[in-house]
Motif scaffolding. Structure first.
Motif, mmCIF file in Angstrom:
data_model
loop_
_atom_site.group_PDB
_atom_site.id
_atom_site.type_symbol
_atom_site.label_atom_id
_atom_site.label_comp_id
_atom_site.label_asym_id
_atom_site.label_seq_id
_atom_site.Cartn_x
_atom_site.Cartn_y
_atom_site.Cartn_z
ATOM 1 N N UNK A 227 1.042 -0.859 -0.164
ATOM 2 C CA UNK A 227 0.157 0.327 0.171
ATOM 3 C C UNK A 227 1.145 1.354 -0.057
ATOM 4 N N UNK A 228 2.023 0.988 0.619
ATOM 5 C CA UNK A 228 2.792 2.465 1.054
ATOM 6 C C UNK A 228 4.023 2.382 -0.373
ATOM 7 N N UNK A 229 3.400 2.083 -1.242
ATOM 8 C CA UNK A 229 4.494 1.611 -2.824
ATOM 9 C C UNK A 229 3.234 2.214 -3.628
ATOM 10 N N UNK A 230 1.221 3.106 -3.021
ATOM 11 C CA UNK A 230 0.673 3.198 -4.014
ATOM 12 C C UNK A 230 0.812 4.546 -3.537
ATOM 13 N N UNK A 231 0.518 4.836 -2.306
ATOM 14 C CA UNK A 231 0.574 5.902 -1.219
ATOM 15 C C UNK A 231 1.612 6.452 -0.242
ATOM 16 N N UNK A 232 2.807 6.773 -1.296
ATOM 17 C CA UNK A 232 3.951 7.280 -0.525
ATOM 18 C C UNK A 232 3.449 8.598 0.169
ATOM 19 N N UNK A 233 3.238 8.629 1.324
ATOM 20 C CA UNK A 233 2.829 10.282 1.809
ATOM 21 C C UNK A 233 4.396 10.800 2.071
ATOM 22 N N UNK A 234 5.572 10.306 2.687
ATOM 23 C CA UNK A 234 6.187 10.551 3.018
ATOM 24 C C UNK A 234 7.556 11.158 1.826
ATOM 25 N N UNK A 235 6.927 10.571 0.757
ATOM 26 C CA UNK A 235 8.536 11.083 -0.382
ATOM 27 C C UNK A 235 7.680 10.621 -2.002
ATOM 28 N N UNK A 236 7.247 12.201 -2.063
ATOM 29 C CA UNK A 236 6.959 13.089 -3.560
ATOM 30 C C UNK A 236 7.600 11.380 -4.714
ATOM 31 N N UNK A 237 8.920 11.232 -4.638
ATOM 32 C CA UNK A 237 9.399 10.565 -5.529
ATOM 33 C C UNK A 237 9.451 8.891 -5.372
ATOM 34 N N UNK A 238 8.692 8.357 -4.673
ATOM 35 C CA UNK A 238 7.872 7.528 -4.277
ATOM 36 C C UNK A 238 6.672 6.829 -4.676
ATOM 37 N N UNK A 239 5.803 7.986 -5.199
ATOM 38 C CA UNK A 239 4.499 7.383 -4.797
ATOM 39 C C UNK A 239 3.956 7.550 -6.649
ATOM 40 N N UNK A 240 3.244 6.462 -6.981
ATOM 41 C CA UNK A 240 2.975 5.827 -7.398
ATOM 42 C C UNK A 240 1.691 6.300 -8.457
ATOM 43 N N UNK A 241 1.568 6.243 -7.267
ATOM 44 C CA UNK A 241 -0.202 7.345 -7.916
ATOM 45 C C UNK A 241 -0.253 9.130 -8.060
ATOM 46 N N UNK A 242 -0.694 9.763 -9.296
ATOM 47 C CA UNK A 242 -0.685 10.846 -8.983
ATOM 48 C C UNK A 242 -1.280 12.115 -8.676
ATOM 49 N N UNK A 243 -1.247 11.963 -6.815
ATOM 50 C CA UNK A 243 -1.899 12.494 -6.230
ATOM 51 C C UNK A 243 -1.395 13.320 -5.086
ATOM 52 N N UNK A 244 -1.423 14.294 -4.146
ATOM 53 C CA UNK A 244 -1.952 14.817 -3.532
ATOM 54 C C UNK A 244 -1.049 14.544 -2.120
ATOM 55 N N UNK A 245 -0.242 15.260 -0.930
ATOM 56 C CA UNK A 245 0.828 14.296 -0.488
ATOM 57 C C UNK A 245 -0.121 14.790 0.604
ATOM 58 N N UNK A 246 -1.147 15.100 0.831
ATOM 59 C CA UNK A 246 -2.715 15.253 1.451
ATOM 60 C C UNK A 246 -3.402 13.959 1.285
ATOM 61 N N UNK A 247 -3.742 13.497 0.417
ATOM 62 C CA UNK A 247 -4.348 12.447 0.426
ATOM 63 C C UNK A 247 -3.698 10.645 -0.126
ATOM 64 N N UNK A 248 -2.682 11.127 0.191
ATOM 65 C CA UNK A 248 -2.251 10.067 -0.132
ATOM 66 C C UNK A 248 -1.708 9.788 1.351
ATOM 67 N N UNK A 249 -1.445 10.240 2.280
ATOM 68 C CA UNK A 249 -1.690 10.092 3.751
ATOM 69 C C UNK A 249 -2.475 9.843 4.249
ATOM 70 N N UNK A 250 -3.720 10.305 3.946
ATOM 71 C CA UNK A 250 -5.147 10.407 4.088
ATOM 72 C C UNK A 250 -6.017 8.357 3.769
ATOM 73 N N UNK A 251 -5.694 8.300 2.790
ATOM 74 C CA UNK A 251 -6.279 6.699 1.631
ATOM 75 C C UNK A 251 -4.965 5.742 2.989
#
Length: 765
Positions: A227-251
């Protein structure tokens, strides 16, 4: 049941023997008397009333049993609404029974005497398990803190690295980060096992409680890593889904809670309750855990329905391709339905198949995520690789100016087709993961392999046809390019190459369509025969069209005209702008565009073949010297030869034909100038200007029509009076003023100014 089946089988054999009884002679002839004992036995059975009645009863029993089996088979395959009703009723019944068992188990525990419950052993087991949990979690957090610099560097390289495409850098960075994250989980798992084995409880033994927790920890944390591979909230360059950090942290936080609740509850709490308290209580707690997780998931989905829909619509608005935009907009409207269907299906599977539901759901979910993620990555990689506008080099663009536009027109279409294939493959794999479609069995079947083979063959055929068209069209374009094709091509070459390109396109499309139809299993023989019959019918019904085409072919073979030539065809003179196999488009001097079919062409007059002539006829007055006039014409030609604009258009010296006519008012002299084709008009205009200048300079009159009035004369040479009148009042006033000043001038000014009819008579002179 087995006895009945044997009796039925025996009855069947006896019935067959009974049916063969009327043919004893034939049986004896063929078998040599082998059937005689069987016939005798059957006869004895039928002669005895008791055995005959038993045989009848057995046959009736076999008939009733077959009817019961048919009814059972009908009941075994009920309709879909009935199946849903039965499943719902069974689930509700199981929930009610489980709740009742939970209440009974809790009542039994409360009613049990304290002596039956070993509190010290329970306390010791709880402390030991708590120590294992604490040690594992602390070790996991510590190792993750040590690995943070690695994650940070990977994120920075993914965002600002060079040498690879951004998507490839992202995939590589995420892959390495997942490996590091899995290694962290593995180290924590190993550390927890060491602590549970050597530091807690009896040394050298791993308790069942600790083993349950550690196994659950390994599985759950690996899922969280995915799941962290999809929603890496702390690392912008390791987030597969193109969403904002706040949304990534929430999901990420929401999904992690859901996985932890369901995972630890089903893999740790329920087994412990089953082992130490009551299996019925454990089963009930598992059901409550799944219902709670389901309610939690439904609440979160409905809460974020509008927000995620708006985010998907914004993403769709940024997409350039229509198919992707429509798909995102459709998914934005229905994503919550898919999510609710997924969680409902997980709940139903857990309640109906509690023994293997969790492994099946985890494996199917993992396959779904991996398949969808791989499909998205491949599609994005294709978009970044070939989806952007193709830019060719300056040299290649100069040699093939149409190749870049052609590629940018073909590539998006190919990309749409590839995306559609990827989508179909993803859907099939997802359905296979959830058991709705047997992908492996379908591919192993003859129909599956045949369909895949045909699709691959069609794809290869289309790719080859596109490559052939690009190659040949680029070659023709290269030949037509004056900068790279060996100089400026002739008009004939331009016309023939353009016609060849059109014919090539038609032939290639036809052949490709025929091959594709034959490859997918359609018999093209009737199509070819029908095309022949249709062509014959068209030939009879459209004779004018056939005549146009045949005449056009001969015109091209004879090189009668080319694009850009000035021609006269069908009584129309102009520039041939468009030349096809059937007609020619002509733009005349006034700008009118004419389309002349070749069937109406009898004569083609081409003014631009090899060379041309400017033929000029110039008249001089009768009193002028002809030789002086010819000399002036020669001087005008010499001046033309010195002109920078026109000297390259002159092929030969001036050709003077001489006096060609003694006209009414002039002596006409003809000259001819040989020029390059198409330049005769410009040369003629320039030469006419110079002729006027040189004749004026030499004092040679270019006559215009004169009218001489002769009043006649008598034998003595006297002329009759002429009635003349000066009609200009101003001329009279000038004459009067001149008479006052000088009588001699007045005498000259009284000359007649204009002669009129008798009606204009105003005096005699």
């Amino acid at each position: 049941m087995r006895t009945r089946r044997l009796l039925s089988l025996a009855s069947g054999w006896l019935l067959a023997i009974l049916m063969l009884a009327p043919l004893p002679a034939m049986a004896q002839a063929t078998d040599g008397g082998g059937q005689a004992p069987a016939n005798a036995t059957l006869a004895n059975l039928l002669e005895n009333p008791e055995t005959r009645q038993q045989l009848i009863d057995q046959l009736r029993g076999a008939a009733s049993e077959s009817g019961a089996e048919a009814a059972a088979s009908e009941a075994a395959s009920p309709s879909l609404p009935r199946q849903l009703a039965e499943t719902t009723s069974r689930i509700v019944g199981e929930l009610g029974s489980q709740l009742g068992q939970v209440l009974d188990a809790v009542s039994g525990l409360l009613a049990a005497s304290p002596s039956t419950f070993d509190l010290p052993a329970f306390t010791s087991a709880a402390i030991n398990l708590g120590l294992v949990i604490l040690a594992t979690v602390v070790l996991f957090i510590a190792v993750r803190r040590l690995a943070r610099p690695l994650f940070t560097r990977l994120s920075q390289w993914s965002l600002t690295g060079k040498g690879l495409q951004p998507l490839l850098r992202l995939v590589l960075s995420v892959g390495v980060a997942v490996l590091i994250d899995a290694l962290v989980v593995a180290l924590a798992y190993v550390g927890g096992n060491l602590v549970a084995t050597f530091a807690v409880g009896e040394s050298g033994e791993l308790s069942t409680r600790a083993s349950l927790f550690l196994n659950a920890f390994l599985v759950i944390e690996l899922l969280k890593a995915a799941v962290r591979m999809l929603f890496a909230s702390r690392y912008e360059g390791l987030r597969l889904l193109p969403i904002a950090a706040a949304y990534a942290a929430y999901w990420n936080r929401w999904i992690a809670r859901l996985i932890g609740l369901a995972g630890y509850g089903l893999m740790v709490v329920v087994p412990l309750v089953n082992a130490y308290l009551s299996p019925a209580l454990g089963e009930g707690i598992g059901t409550l855990i799944m219902i709670g997780a389901y309610v939690y998931a439904v609440v979160v989905v409905l809460k974020n329905r509008k927000r995620l829909r708006d985010a998907l619509n914004r993403k769709a608005g940024q997409t350039t391709m229509a198919a992707s935009r429509i798909s995102l907009q459709l998914f934005a409207r229905t994503w919550h339905l898919f999510a609710l269907a997924y969680f409902t299906m997980v709940l139903v599977l857990t309640l109906t198949r509690p023994e293997d539901a969790l492994p099946f759901v985890l494996l199917a979910t993992l396959q779904t995520l991996v398949t969808v993620l791989v499909g998205m990555l491949v599609s994005s990689l294709l978009t970044q690789t070939i989806g952007r506008r193709i830019r060719l080099g300056d040299d290649l663009r100069r040699k093939l100016p149409m190749l870049e536009a052609r590629l940018n027109r073909y590539v998006p279409t190919a990309l749409r087709v590839i995306r559609a294939v990827i989508l179909i493959a993803v859907v099939m794999v997802v359905l296979s993961a959830w058991g709705a479609f047997d992908l492996a069995g379908w591919y192993a079947s003859e129909a599956g392999r045949g369909l895949v083979g045909k699709l691959l063959s069609v794809f290869v055929i289309l790719v080859v046809a596109a490559a052939v068209w690009l190659g040949l069209a680029s070659l023709i374009e290269h030949k037509l390019n004056p900068e790279t094709g060996g100089g400026v091509p002739s008009a004939r070459a331009q016309t023939l190459l353009s016609l060849f390109r059109n014919a090539l396109a038609i032939a290639l499309i036809t052949l490709t369509a025929m091959i594709v139809l034959a490859e997918i299993g359609i018999n093209i023989g009737p199509l070819i025969a029908g095309a022949g019959v249709l062509g014959l019918a068209i030939g009879f019904g459209a004779q004018k069209l056939v005549q146009d085409i045949i005449t056009g072919v001969f015109i091209q073979v004879e090189n009668a005209m080319n694009t850009g030539d000035v021609i006269t065809v069908g009584g129309i003179t102009g520039v041939a702008e468009k030349l096809s196999i059937r007609s020619v488009g002509i733009r005349d001097l006034s700008g009118t565009y004419h389309i002349v079919p070749f069937s109406s062409v009898d004569t083609v007059s081409n003014y631009m073949r090899d060379f041309a002539y400017h033929v000029g006829e110039y008249g001089i007055a009768y009193r002028e010297n002809i030789d002086e006039a010819i000399q002036a014409l020669q001087e005008a030609f010499e001046a033309l030869r010195e002109d920078e604009e026109h000297k390259g258009k002159l092929l030969e010296p001036l050709e003077v034909a001489g006096v060609i006519a003694l006209a009414d008012s002039s002596v006409n002299i003809r000259v001819r100038i040989k020029t390059t084709p198409g330049d005769q008009w410009a040369v003629g205009r320039a030469y006419n200007r110079l002729v006027k200048l040189h004749l004026d300079a030499a004092g040679i009159e270019i006559p215009f029509p004169h009218t001489t009035l002769y009043f006649g004369e008598d034998k003595d040479g006297g002329a009759p009076p002429a009635n003349v009148r000066v009609i200009r009042q101003q001329a009279r006033e000038v004459a009067a003023a001149s008479a006052d000043e000088d009588p001699a001038v007045a005498t000259d000014t009284q000359a007649p100014q204009e002669v009129h009819n008798q009606e204009d008579y105003d005096g005699e002179t």
